[in-house]
Design a protein around this motif. Structure first.
Motif, PDB file in Angstrom:
ATOM      1  N   PHE A 186       0.832  -1.211   0.000  1.00  0.00           N
ATOM      2  CA  PHE A 186       0.000   0.000   0.000  1.00  0.00           C
ATOM      3  C   PHE A 186       0.868   1.263   0.000  1.00  0.00           C
ATOM      4  O   PHE A 186       1.862   1.357   0.707  1.00  0.00           O
ATOM      5  CB  PHE A 186      -0.897   0.011   1.243  1.00  0.00           C
ATOM      6  N   ASP A 187       0.449   2.231  -0.801  1.00  0.00           N
ATOM      7  CA  ASP A 187       1.094   3.552  -0.787  1.00  0.00           C
ATOM      8  C   ASP A 187       0.155   4.536  -1.466  1.00  0.00           C
ATOM      9  O   ASP A 187      -0.702   4.157  -2.268  1.00  0.00           O
ATOM     10  CB  ASP A 187       2.439   3.508  -1.513  1.00  0.00           C
ATOM     11  N   ILE A 188       0.304   5.820  -1.133  1.00  0.00           N
ATOM     12  CA  ILE A 188      -0.565   6.868  -1.650  1.00  0.00           C
ATOM     13  C   ILE A 188       0.202   7.790  -2.591  1.00  0.00           C
ATOM     14  O   ILE A 188       1.421   7.692  -2.717  1.00  0.00           O
ATOM     15  CB  ILE A 188      -1.144   7.707  -0.500  1.00  0.00           C
ATOM     16  N   HIS A 189      -0.522   8.709  -3.238  1.00  0.00           N
ATOM     17  CA  HIS A 189       0.103   9.798  -3.983  1.00  0.00           C
ATOM     18  C   HIS A 189       0.265  10.978  -3.032  1.00  0.00           C
ATOM     19  O   HIS A 189      -0.718  11.610  -2.640  1.00  0.00           O
ATOM     20  CB  HIS A 189      -0.762  10.187  -5.180  1.00  0.00           C
ATOM     21  N   GLU A 190       1.492  11.288  -2.664  1.00  0.00           N
ATOM     22  CA  GLU A 190       1.732  12.341  -1.674  1.00  0.00           C
ATOM     23  C   GLU A 190       1.345  13.728  -2.181  1.00  0.00           C
ATOM     24  O   GLU A 190       1.174  14.652  -1.375  1.00  0.00           O
ATOM     25  CB  GLU A 190       3.194  12.324  -1.239  1.00  0.00           C
ATOM     26  N   GLU A 191       1.171  13.876  -3.471  1.00  0.00           N
ATOM     27  CA  GLU A 191       0.801  15.178  -4.017  1.00  0.00           C
ATOM     28  C   GLU A 191      -0.554  15.660  -3.513  1.00  0.00           C
ATOM     29  O   GLU A 191      -0.858  16.864  -3.553  1.00  0.00           O
ATOM     30  CB  GLU A 191       0.756  15.117  -5.548  1.00  0.00           C
ATOM     31  N   VAL A 192      -1.393  14.747  -3.008  1.00  0.00           N
ATOM     32  CA  VAL A 192      -2.730  15.149  -2.549  1.00  0.00           C
ATOM     33  C   VAL A 192      -2.695  15.740  -1.141  1.00  0.00           C
ATOM     34  O   VAL A 192      -3.666  16.375  -0.715  1.00  0.00           O
ATOM     35  CB  VAL A 192      -3.717  13.965  -2.587  1.00  0.00           C
ATOM     36  N   LEU A 193      -1.606  15.542  -0.407  1.00  0.00           N
ATOM     37  CA  LEU A 193      -1.562  15.977   0.988  1.00  0.00           C
ATOM     38  C   LEU A 193      -1.738  17.482   1.146  1.00  0.00           C
ATOM     39  O   LEU A 193      -2.566  17.923   1.964  1.00  0.00           O
ATOM     40  CB  LEU A 193      -0.265  15.505   1.648  1.00  0.00           C
ATOM     41  N   PRO A 194      -1.000  18.323   0.427  1.00  0.00           N
ATOM     42  CA  PRO A 194      -1.216  19.766   0.591  1.00  0.00           C
ATOM     43  C   PRO A 194      -2.600  20.213   0.166  1.00  0.00           C
ATOM     44  O   PRO A 194      -3.138  21.187   0.694  1.00  0.00           O
ATOM     45  CB  PRO A 194      -0.119  20.395  -0.267  1.00  0.00           C
ATOM     46  N   HIS A 195      -3.210  19.515  -0.789  1.00  0.00           N
ATOM     47  CA  HIS A 195      -4.576  19.864  -1.194  1.00  0.00           C
ATOM     48  C   HIS A 195      -5.554  19.604  -0.044  1.00  0.00           C
ATOM     49  O   HIS A 195      -6.471  20.405   0.196  1.00  0.00           O
ATOM     50  CB  HIS A 195      -4.995  19.044  -2.417  1.00  0.00           C
ATOM     51  N   ALA A 196      -5.364  18.493   0.654  1.00  0.00           N
ATOM     52  CA  ALA A 196      -6.225  18.177   1.794  1.00  0.00           C
ATOM     53  C   ALA A 196      -6.049  19.202   2.908  1.00  0.00           C
ATOM     54  O   ALA A 196      -7.028  19.631   3.531  1.00  0.00           O
ATOM     55  CB  ALA A 196      -5.914  16.778   2.307  1.00  0.00           C
ATOM     56  N   VAL A 197      -4.805  19.605   3.161  1.00  0.00           N
ATOM     57  CA  VAL A 197      -4.542  20.624   4.184  1.00  0.00           C
ATOM     58  C   VAL A 197      -5.237  21.929   3.806  1.00  0.00           C
ATOM     59  O   VAL A 197      -5.892  22.576   4.647  1.00  0.00           O
ATOM     60  CB  VAL A 197      -3.025  20.852   4.348  1.00  0.00           C
ATOM     61  N   GLN A 198      -5.108  22.313   2.556  1.00  0.00           N
ATOM     62  CA  GLN A 198      -5.713  23.556   2.093  1.00  0.00           C
ATOM     63  C   GLN A 198      -7.232  23.523   2.244  1.00  0.00           C
ATOM     64  O   GLN A 198      -7.860  24.514   2.635  1.00  0.00           O
ATOM     65  CB  GLN A 198      -5.329  23.812   0.627  1.00  0.00           C
ATOM     66  N   LEU A 199      -7.834  22.372   1.945  1.00  0.00           N
ATOM     67  CA  LEU A 199      -9.279  22.236   2.082  1.00  0.00           C
ATOM     68  C   LEU A 199      -9.723  22.454   3.525  1.00  0.00           C
ATOM     69  O   LEU A 199     -10.632  23.252   3.801  1.00  0.00           O
ATOM     70  CB  LEU A 199      -9.724  20.852   1.607  1.00  0.00           C
ATOM     71  N   LEU A 200      -9.087  21.758   4.460  1.00  0.00           N
ATOM     72  CA  LEU A 200      -9.500  21.865   5.851  1.00  0.00           C
ATOM     73  C   LEU A 200      -9.199  23.246   6.419  1.00  0.00           C
ATOM     74  O   LEU A 200      -9.931  23.754   7.273  1.00  0.00           O
ATOM     75  CB  LEU A 200      -8.834  20.768   6.681  1.00  0.00           C
ATOM     76  N   GLU A 201      -8.123  23.854   5.943  1.00  0.00           N
ATOM     77  CA  GLU A 201      -7.826  25.222   6.365  1.00  0.00           C
ATOM     78  C   GLU A 201      -8.913  26.175   5.876  1.00  0.00           C
ATOM     79  O   GLU A 201      -9.383  27.044   6.633  1.00  0.00           O
ATOM     80  CB  GLU A 201      -6.473  25.666   5.813  1.00  0.00           C
ATOM     81  N   ARG A 202      -9.323  26.045   4.629  1.00  0.00           N
ATOM     82  CA  ARG A 202     -10.367  26.920   4.087  1.00  0.00           C
ATOM     83  C   ARG A 202     -11.669  26.775   4.868  1.00  0.00           C
ATOM     84  O   ARG A 202     -12.348  27.766   5.153  1.00  0.00           O
ATOM     85  CB  ARG A 202     -10.611  26.613   2.606  1.00  0.00           C
ATOM     86  N   ILE A 203     -12.017  25.550   5.212  1.00  0.00           N
ATOM     87  CA  ILE A 203     -13.244  25.332   5.987  1.00  0.00           C
ATOM     88  C   ILE A 203     -13.116  25.998   7.354  1.00  0.00           C
ATOM     89  O   ILE A 203     -14.054  26.639   7.842  1.00  0.00           O
ATOM     90  CB  ILE A 203     -13.529  23.831   6.123  1.00  0.00           C
ATOM     91  N   ALA A 204     -11.954  25.849   7.993  1.00  0.00           N
ATOM     92  CA  ALA A 204     -11.744  26.449   9.304  1.00  0.00           C
ATOM     93  C   ALA A 204     -11.863  27.972   9.258  1.00  0.00           C
ATOM     94  O   ALA A 204     -12.352  28.597  10.211  1.00  0.00           O
ATOM     95  CB  ALA A 204     -10.372  26.055   9.842  1.00  0.00           C
ATOM     96  N   ARG A 205     -11.431  28.576   8.185  1.00  0.00           N
ATOM     97  CA  ARG A 205     -11.442  30.044   8.059  1.00  0.00           C
ATOM     98  C   ARG A 205     -12.751  30.572   7.463  1.00  0.00           C
ATOM     99  O   ARG A 205     -12.897  31.773   7.244  1.00  0.00           O
ATOM    100  CB  ARG A 205     -10.271  30.503   7.189  1.00  0.00           C
ATOM    101  N   ARG A 206     -13.681  29.716   7.228  1.00  0.00           N
ATOM    102  CA  ARG A 206     -14.925  30.109   6.565  1.00  0.00           C
ATOM    103  C   ARG A 206     -15.699  31.147   7.379  1.00  0.00           C
ATOM    104  O   ARG A 206     -15.678  31.136   8.609  1.00  0.00           O
ATOM    105  CB  ARG A 206     -15.796  28.872   6.351  1.00  0.00           C
ATOM    106  N   ASP A 207     -16.409  32.019   6.672  1.00  0.00           N
ATOM    107  CA  ASP A 207     -17.328  32.969   7.306  1.00  0.00           C
ATOM    108  C   ASP A 207     -18.607  32.204   7.645  1.00  0.00           C
ATOM    109  O   ASP A 207     -19.446  31.945   6.776  1.00  0.00           O
ATOM    110  CB  ASP A 207     -17.632  34.121   6.349  1.00  0.00           C
ATOM    111  N   TRP A 208     -18.758  31.824   8.915  1.00  0.00           N
ATOM    112  CA  TRP A 208     -19.858  30.952   9.303  1.00  0.00           C
ATOM    113  C   TRP A 208     -21.210  31.648   9.259  1.00  0.00           C
ATOM    114  O   TRP A 208     -22.249  30.992   9.282  1.00  0.00           O
ATOM    115  CB  TRP A 208     -19.604  30.384  10.703  1.00  0.00           C
ATOM    116  N   GLU A 209     -21.210  32.967   9.143  1.00  0.00           N
ATOM    117  CA  GLU A 209     -22.486  33.669   9.062  1.00  0.00           C
ATOM    118  C   GLU A 209     -23.216  33.365   7.758  1.00  0.00           C
ATOM    119  O   GLU A 209     -24.428  33.504   7.683  1.00  0.00           O
ATOM    120  CB  GLU A 209     -22.243  35.183   9.183  1.00  0.00           C
TER     121      GLU A 209
END
Length: 422
Positions: free
Chosen positions: A395-418
């Motif tokens: 088993f092994d993954i494509h490491e190129e997806v890791l920064p994309h996942a970080v960026q996604l969760l960061e964007r959600i965290a910074r979202r304007d919840w209003e």
């Protein structure tokens, strides 16, 4: 990229459930260095609510291995006995909801491939622990979690972020102990995620369907030994009782109320050909796409065990060693995940939900707890082409997806919840 470096470091030192001492200590130190408040050890989990805790000698061996590898002794002392959960908490600059992300700490008891075409072996980050391997992507999840922590350390977001680093996901054993400690009782939104799972690189799925409720059982039969030739009638054959139970349990499975699965994965007992077996052990799992169907299967297994023991004059014990339930992702949160994914170049295909391979996940317990208390939850899939299936030595993954996942969760965290519809 630091997230790739983290992934490779965790891949080198995989630890199975409730023995993640080295891994957890590194997570704690990183979170503290970024300004997070950190709960760990018995402050992050209820010991009595753990399932399938390894034997004392296994825990002690892993503890000392972590010590030799340079883990912080003070942190290790707080985790002694298998208390390896970690929760990082960070308050934003403005008021808002409490958002939780779940990441898994544990690896699998698999010997990793040494094939020349296996990238972790070729690039020298193959597992250094014999018989243990990150063969499901939890090393990647850990790295994503720390990547998110680093990105949001500026506190430029609204509300509170909880990063939940859960032990013993494999075998669905660790989530309940964190739930019983109240870790998600103040959570408004919870997002769990997994890399791979048959979803190709570039695709993200905002939710899932089809995870099965499951119960894992360990059964012990106790009889009496006797000479198999001279006095077999004086013995009580525990292995015979277990075998009787085995055939009857394996005949279960079909149910009009939904999909059902049952498997006896371990059946062992006895010590020698000339001794009536005095002990026998079974490990069983039930699964179903409805919690009620799974519970009925469990009850029928209990009845079969009791009847088999009575038939052969045996004592018996049953221990639940793992448990998960079904869940539904909240459409509002699924849509929110995909809205943020649209802004990330690495995601070229967005899908609302997918049907899983009908496995089980104890993230189900975390999500259900949040939903029961009025919150929202989802389980999203970050696509990655895989060198081999999950739980495989190659088993092994494509490491190129890791920064994309970080960026996604960061964007959600910074979202304007209003502007969110909750």
């Amino acid at each position: 990229m630091k997230v790739v470096e983290w992934r490779r470091e965790f891949h080198r030192y995989p630890e199975i459930g409730f023995t993640e001492f080295f891994t957890a200590s590194k997570v704690i130190e990183t979170l503290r260095s970024l300004g997070f408040s950190v709960l760990y050890g018995q402050d992050a989990m209820d010991g009595a609510a753990r399932f399938g805790v390894p034997a004392k000698e296994i825990l002690e061996k892993a503890y000392h291995q972590a010590m030799k590898r340079g883990a912080n002794p003070a942190l290790l002392e707080s985790m002694k006995g298998g208390y390896t959960a970690v929760v990082g908490i960070l308050q934003g600059k403005e008021s808002g909801p409490t958002l939780a992300y779940r990441f898994e700490l544990d690896a699998l008891p698999i010997e990793e491939s040494q094939s020349t075409d296996h990238l972790p072996h070729r690039f020298e980050f193959r597992s250094r622990l014999k018989g243990q391997m990150h063969a499901c992507g939890h090393d990647a999840h850990l790295a994503i979690g720390l990547g998110v922590a680093e990105k949001i350390a500026d506190r430029n977001f609204a509300g509170t972020i909880k990063l939940i680093f859960q032990p013993a996901e494999e075998g669905v054993r660790g989530a309940r102990s964190m739930i019983e400690k109240g870790i998600v009782d103040d959570v408004d939104l919870i997002i769990c995620q997994h890399i791979g799972m048959g979803v190709p690189t570039g695709q993200i799925q905002g939710g899932v369907e089809g995870f099965l409720a499951t119960t894992k059982l360990e059964v012990t039969f106790l009889g009496e030994p006797a000479h198999a030739g001279a006095a077999p009638e004086k013995g009580k054959n525990a292995l015979l009782g277990a075998t009787t139970a085995f055939f009857n349990i394996q005949s279960l499975g079909q149910h009009s109320g939904g999909k059902a699965r049952i498997n006896v994965g371990v059946l062992e007992g006895g010590t020698a050909a000339n001794i009536i077996p005095a002990t026998a052990r079974m490990v069983i799992e039930t699964r179903a796409d409805q919690q009620e169907v799974n519970q009925e299967l469990v009850e029928r297994v209990y009845q079969i065990i009791a009847s088999s023991a009575m038939m052969h004059r045996l004592e018996y014990s049953i221990e639940i060693i793992g448990e998960a339930t079904t869940f539904q992702c909240d459409e509002e949160l699924v849509s929110l995940v995909l809205e943020e994914a649209e802004h990330i170049e690495g995601f070229t295909s967005l899908q609302k939900s997918s049907v899983t391979a009908e496995g089980s996940e104890d993230a189900s317990l975390l999500i259900r707890r949040v939903q029961e208390r009025g919150g929202y939850g989802t389980y999203c899939i970050i696509g990655s082409d895989l060198a081999a299936p999950h739980h495989h030595a190659h088993f092994d993954i494509h490491e190129e997806v890791l920064p994309h996942a970080v960026q996604l969760l960061e964007r959600i965290a910074r979202r304007d919840w209003e502007i969110a519809h909750f």
